[in-house]
Design a protein around this motif. Sequence first.
Motif, PDB file in Angstrom:
ATOM      1  N   ASP A 165      -7.282  41.106  53.020  1.00  0.00           N
ATOM      2  CA  ASP A 165      -8.550  40.508  53.462  1.00  0.00           C
ATOM      3  C   ASP A 165      -8.611  40.369  54.984  1.00  0.00           C
ATOM      4  OD1 ASP A 165      -9.569  40.199  50.831  1.00  0.00           O
ATOM      5  OD2 ASP A 165      -8.312  38.410  50.582  1.00  0.00           O
ATOM      6  N   GLU A 166      -7.642  40.977  55.675  1.00  0.00           N
ATOM      7  CA  GLU A 166      -7.517  40.936  57.132  1.00  0.00           C
ATOM      8  C   GLU A 166      -7.239  39.535  57.676  1.00  0.00           C
ATOM      9  OE1 GLU A 166     -10.144  43.355  59.507  1.00  0.00           O
ATOM     10  OE2 GLU A 166     -10.611  44.621  57.785  1.00  0.00           O
ATOM     11  N   LEU A 167      -6.620  38.673  56.848  1.00  0.00           N
ATOM     12  CA  LEU A 167      -6.177  37.349  57.294  1.00  0.00           C
ATOM     13  C   LEU A 167      -4.760  37.482  57.840  1.00  0.00           C
ATOM     14  CD1 LEU A 167      -7.512  35.197  54.314  1.00  0.00           C
ATOM     15  CD2 LEU A 167      -8.518  35.460  56.589  1.00  0.00           C
ATOM     16  N   LEU A 168      -4.519  36.857  58.987  1.00  0.00           N
ATOM     17  CA  LEU A 168      -3.216  36.966  59.637  1.00  0.00           C
ATOM     18  C   LEU A 168      -2.100  36.337  58.816  1.00  0.00           C
ATOM     19  CD1 LEU A 168      -3.985  36.023  63.336  1.00  0.00           C
ATOM     20  CD2 LEU A 168      -3.256  38.250  62.494  1.00  0.00           C
ATOM     21  N   TYR A 169      -0.979  37.045  58.738  1.00  0.00           N
ATOM     22  CA  TYR A 169       0.264  36.432  58.264  1.00  0.00           C
ATOM     23  C   TYR A 169       0.842  35.652  59.432  1.00  0.00           C
ATOM     24  CZ  TYR A 169       0.639  39.176  53.970  1.00  0.00           C
ATOM     25  OH  TYR A 169       0.432  39.725  52.736  1.00  0.00           O
TER      26      TYR A 169
END
Length: 67
Positions: free
Chosen positions: A44-48
Amino acid sequence: TLTSARFTPIPDTEPGETVSISVQLKAPQMETAAVAQWKMVDEDELLYFPDRYSVGLALYVLVGHGF
């Protein structure tokens, strides 16, 4: 500037496991020093690790003769 694909898939990796990641870069056609930076995101293109590794992974590249 260096250019690469926007996303590079990373195989599923268990905690403590090691994985090799390859990225093709296109370098400028002149002598220079450049920096490429990457951050890991989920599908979902959320940063790790959004609160750690603020710069992500930085790669310093010298392009040209005599470096």
